[in-house]
Design an enzyme around this catalytic site. Structure first.
Site, PDB file in Angstrom:
ATOM      1  N   HIS A   1      47.705  42.094  37.043  1.00  0.00           N
ATOM      2  CA  HIS A   1      48.206  41.707  35.724  1.00  0.00           C
ATOM      3  C   HIS A   1      48.917  42.854  35.009  1.00  0.00           C
ATOM      4  CE1 HIS A   1      46.765  37.633  35.426  1.00  0.00           C
ATOM      5  NE2 HIS A   1      45.588  37.996  35.905  1.00  0.00           N
TER       6      HIS A   1
ATOM      7  N   CYS B   1      43.386  27.756  66.683  1.00  0.00           N
ATOM      8  CA  CYS B   1      42.988  29.126  67.032  1.00  0.00           C
ATOM      9  C   CYS B   1      41.503  29.413  66.857  1.00  0.00           C
ATOM     10  CB  CYS B   1      43.819  30.135  66.253  1.00  0.00           C
ATOM     11  SG  CYS B   1      43.552  30.042  64.481  1.00  0.00           S
TER      12      CYS B   1
ATOM     13  N   GLU C   1      35.156  39.646  34.820  1.00  0.00           N
ATOM     14  CA  GLU C   1      36.012  38.478  35.080  1.00  0.00           C
ATOM     15  C   GLU C   1      37.471  38.955  35.096  1.00  0.00           C
ATOM     16  OE1 GLU C   1      35.869  35.619  31.896  1.00  0.00           O
ATOM     17  OE2 GLU C   1      35.831  37.168  30.370  1.00  0.00           O
TER      18      GLU C   1
HETATM   19  C1  LIG Z   1      39.626  31.775  39.556  1.00  0.00           C
HETATM   20  C2  LIG Z   1      39.747  33.263  39.386  1.00  0.00           C
HETATM   21  C3  LIG Z   1      40.997  33.851  39.190  1.00  0.00           C
HETATM   22  C4  LIG Z   1      41.119  35.219  39.001  1.00  0.00           C
HETATM   23  N1  LIG Z   1      42.348  35.795  38.972  1.00  0.00           N
HETATM   24  C5  LIG Z   1      42.469  37.134  38.836  1.00  0.00           C
HETATM   25  C6  LIG Z   1      43.746  37.761  38.887  1.00  0.00           C
HETATM   26  O1  LIG Z   1      44.755  37.123  39.169  1.00  0.00           O
HETATM   27  N2  LIG Z   1      43.822  39.085  38.635  1.00  0.00           N
HETATM   28  C7  LIG Z   1      42.731  39.834  38.334  1.00  0.00           C
HETATM   29  O2  LIG Z   1      42.885  40.999  38.041  1.00  0.00           O
HETATM   30  N3  LIG Z   1      41.491  39.278  38.352  1.00  0.00           N
HETATM   31  C8  LIG Z   1      41.343  37.963  38.624  1.00  0.00           C
HETATM   32  N4  LIG Z   1      40.108  37.387  38.671  1.00  0.00           N
HETATM   33  C9  LIG Z   1      38.942  38.230  38.461  1.00  0.00           C
HETATM   34  C10 LIG Z   1      38.497  38.947  39.734  1.00  0.00           C
HETATM   35  O3  LIG Z   1      38.486  38.082  40.831  1.00  0.00           O
HETATM   36  C11 LIG Z   1      37.108  39.501  39.482  1.00  0.00           C
HETATM   37  O4  LIG Z   1      37.138  40.251  38.307  1.00  0.00           O
HETATM   38  C12 LIG Z   1      36.620  40.393  40.612  1.00  0.00           C
HETATM   39  O5  LIG Z   1      36.789  39.776  41.849  1.00  0.00           O
HETATM   40  C13 LIG Z   1      35.150  40.700  40.371  1.00  0.00           C
HETATM   41  O6  LIG Z   1      34.712  41.518  41.409  1.00  0.00           O
HETATM   42  P1  LIG Z   1      33.178  41.890  41.523  1.00  0.00           P
HETATM   43  O7  LIG Z   1      33.100  42.872  42.627  1.00  0.00           O
HETATM   44  O8  LIG Z   1      32.646  42.272  40.198  1.00  0.00           O
HETATM   45  O9  LIG Z   1      32.447  40.516  41.892  1.00  0.00           O
HETATM   46  P2  LIG Z   1      32.296  39.764  43.285  1.00  0.00           P
HETATM   47  O10 LIG Z   1      33.533  39.774  44.071  1.00  0.00           O
HETATM   48  O11 LIG Z   1      31.712  38.440  42.969  1.00  0.00           O
HETATM   49  O12 LIG Z   1      31.246  40.648  44.071  1.00  0.00           O
HETATM   50  C14 LIG Z   1      29.870  40.671  43.757  1.00  0.00           C
HETATM   51  C15 LIG Z   1      29.104  40.826  45.059  1.00  0.00           C
HETATM   52  O13 LIG Z   1      27.724  41.013  44.770  1.00  0.00           O
HETATM   53  C16 LIG Z   1      26.984  40.381  45.800  1.00  0.00           C
HETATM   54  N5  LIG Z   1      25.620  40.137  45.312  1.00  0.00           N
HETATM   55  C17 LIG Z   1      25.234  39.288  44.330  1.00  0.00           C
HETATM   56  N6  LIG Z   1      23.895  39.316  44.193  1.00  0.00           N
HETATM   57  C18 LIG Z   1      23.430  40.218  45.098  1.00  0.00           C
HETATM   58  C19 LIG Z   1      22.121  40.680  45.444  1.00  0.00           C
HETATM   59  N7  LIG Z   1      21.018  40.222  44.842  1.00  0.00           N
HETATM   60  N8  LIG Z   1      22.014  41.606  46.439  1.00  0.00           N
HETATM   61  C20 LIG Z   1      23.114  42.082  47.078  1.00  0.00           C
HETATM   62  N9  LIG Z   1      24.365  41.654  46.798  1.00  0.00           N
HETATM   63  C21 LIG Z   1      24.519  40.752  45.808  1.00  0.00           C
HETATM   64  C22 LIG Z   1      27.771  39.101  46.040  1.00  0.00           C
HETATM   65  O14 LIG Z   1      27.461  38.519  47.293  1.00  0.00           O
HETATM   66  C23 LIG Z   1      29.204  39.586  45.936  1.00  0.00           C
HETATM   67  O15 LIG Z   1      29.737  39.941  47.182  1.00  0.00           O
HETATM   68  C24 LIG Z   1      39.958  36.021  38.926  1.00  0.00           C
HETATM   69  C25 LIG Z   1      38.705  35.437  39.142  1.00  0.00           C
HETATM   70  C26 LIG Z   1      38.607  34.082  39.422  1.00  0.00           C
HETATM   71  C27 LIG Z   1      37.293  33.511  39.798  1.00  0.00           C
END
Ligand SMILES: Cc1cc2nc3c(=O)[nH]c(=O)nc-3n(C[C@H](O)[C@H](O)[C@H](O)COP(=O)(O)OP(=O)(O)OC[C@H]3O[C@@H](n4cnc5c(N)ncnc54)[C@H](O)[C@@H]3O)c2cc1C
Length: 484
Positions: free
Chosen positions: A49, A441, A336
């Protein structure tokens, strides 16, 4: 005794792991799933973004701008795929124009340079994007917006972190945390680990992890977004990311080319009760199609490949929560959107928190920032691909739609992350992402995985433990029946 334990291997956890791997520290990363990037980081819009997007004065606003600026160098080092396309935020009436002007002002306050953003009008918009709705009146042209492949980025960060000494343990679900005088004991389904610091990057479950140490001043609301993805090559109908003017509910439905050239439309934003329900439904997809066609009217549904959804970890506080919430326990919660964009800047911020909390950090002299790409671009004709389907060579083509070779699959399996599912290979090589969606595949990929890992074929799963139940998706015929 680990210095730092990171819980979660999404883009945020992996960006932090990679940043910390530059220092002489003993680092553990725990992930409950069978692969990295199985949460929000695998299913999102993949937009880097622009600085205008998140509200000035918030952490989101600051980190989105900073993160955006770090992408170019990061991609040069890690080769996950990033393209600066620019974006248009389009408007159809005076109210939209007012809001677009506010976005411009917000961008300037966040630090975007004046030569990177412009408000433009109908004739210029249609010149830049001939397929946009002819009723368009005004748009913000934001040159700093880009597109990336979010799961490839997460995988690249993880591979590089592991290469630089991070111990990544998959299928390790954190069940509890015990506090001792100057360290924590993290209890997982696979064992117990002692650690001085904990970083909670557990995405939609970060509230659950936080409660394990008694911090429950926030909660995470799961907000689902659904998408439709179209054939590779069809992304060419537009040159930039096309947003509509945002509303209180968020950035709205976008139309975007993906990094690999597909077209993608979505996402909606629905609060849901289940944190891992990745199903798609007809009513929502109909809404997405009709709203996307307000931006680009001639989207051809005969070119639909599939639908998918992702869950946003929306924090009850309204902003990212990044702080040392308790001595040596750092919450990186509620990340988020724009969390993907912000992730490289979030990692730097966490580093600063660790430093000021007293963790001794000495830079490594042998840190290797480079990670080679997995996907090798090929320019083969249909005839050539067919000839290479059954040759006895590392160049044998395994996935004909995406032209993935045996060599690339073997490479993907040998990068220090212990994966063995067909989906893990799909995210790394694109085998199964094409027109046949893995029907041709899938069994061929399974065979290569089994041979490479020296295991029986029936021990190679489609998706591994902890990657959630297979989501119910809308049947492709639905789109065909809807007509053009
Ligand atoms: C629909 C959608 C559209 C989006 N579009 C954009 C975009 O275009 N641009 C942008 O910048 N952002 C975007 N985002 C936001 C972005 O995807 C997230 O901010 C980012 O992926 C969050 O990453 P994270 O590592 O915090 O979470 P996650 O990717 O959810 O990783 C958290 C990890 O923790 C693990 N976990 C959970 N509980 C435990 C436990 N008890 N023990 C061990 N492991 C655990 C999970 O398995 C997971 O792998 C979007 C999000 C969504 C859903």
């Amino acid at each position: 005794m680990y210095d730092v334990t990171i819980i979660g291997a999404g883009v945020v956890g992996c960006a932090i792991a990679r940043e910390l791997s530059k220092y002489n520290l003993k680092i553990l990363q725990l992930e409950k799933s069978d692969d990295v990037s199985n949460g929000a980081s695998k299913a999102n819009s993949g937009i880097v973004h622009g600085g205008y997007a998140a509200k000035h004065g918030t952490l989101k606003g600051k980190l989105c701008f900073e993160g955006n600026r770090l992408y170019k160098k990061l991609n040069e080092e890690l080769n996950f795929g990033y393209k600066k396309t620019g974006a248009l935020v389009i408007g159809f009436d005076e109210k939209d124009e007012e809001n677009i002007k506010k976005l411009y002002e917000n961008g300037i306050k966040n630090g975007v340079f004046k030569n990177e953003m412009r408000i433009i009008y109908k004739d210029e918009i249609l010149e830049l994007e001939p397929n946009i709705n002819k009723d368009v009146k005004v748009a913000l042209l934001a040159e700093d917006v880009g597109i990336t492949s979010p799961y490839e980025m997460t995988i690249a960060l993880a591979e590089n972190a592991v290469k630089n000494g991070v111990e990544l343990k998959l299928e390790n679900e954190v069940l509890d945390i015990i506090e001792n005088i100057d360290y924590y004991t993290v209890i997982t389904n696979k064992g117990e680990y002692k650690t001085k610091y904990i970083i909670n990057a557990a995405g939609v479950f970060s509230d659950k992890i936080s409660k394990m140490v008694g911090i429950d001043n926030f909660y995470i609301k799961p907000r689902k977004g659904q998408y439709i993805i179209f054939h590779k090559g069809y992304g060419k109908i537009i040159n930039r990311v096309i947003f509509q003017t945002p509303t209180k509910k968020g950035k709205g439905i976008l139309v975007t080319p993906t990094y690999h050239g597909n077209l993608m439309i979505g996402p909606n934003a629905d609060e849901v009760s289940k944190k891992e329900d990745l199903s798609t439904d007809v009513e929502t997809l109909k809404y997405i199609i009709s709203t996307a066609r307000k931006s680009v009217p001639n989207i051809d549904l005969r070119k639909v490949l599939t639908s998918f959804s992702g869950i946003r970890p929306t924090p009850s506080t309204g902003d990212f929560i990044i702080e040392e919430s308790k001595e040596r326990f750092i919450n990186v919660a509620g990340i988020e959107s724009p969390g993907l964009t912000s992730s490289p800047a979030i990692a730097r911020m966490v580093l600063g928190i660790l430093k000021s909390s007293g963790l001794k950090m000495i830079k490594k002299t042998d840190f290797d920032p480079y990670r080679p790409p997995i996907i090798i671009k090929k320019d083969l004709s249909y005839k050539e691909v067919n000839k290479m389907l059954n040759i006895d060579s590392p160049n044998q083509i395994i996935c004909r739609c995406e032209m993935v070779s045996k060599k690339e699959i073997i490479d993907a399996l040998n990068r220090g992350i212990h994966i063995k599912s067909i989906d893990a290979i799909k995210r790394r090589t694109r085998a199964g992402m094409g027109f046949c969606q893995g029907e041709f595949c899938g069994p061929r990929v399974r065979k290569v995985i089994a041979e490479t890992l020296n295991i029986p074929e029936d021990e190679v799963p489609q998706r591994g433990k902890g990657s959630g139940i297979i989501p119910k998706k809308v049947n492709l015929n639905y789109f065909k029946n809807l007509g053009i």
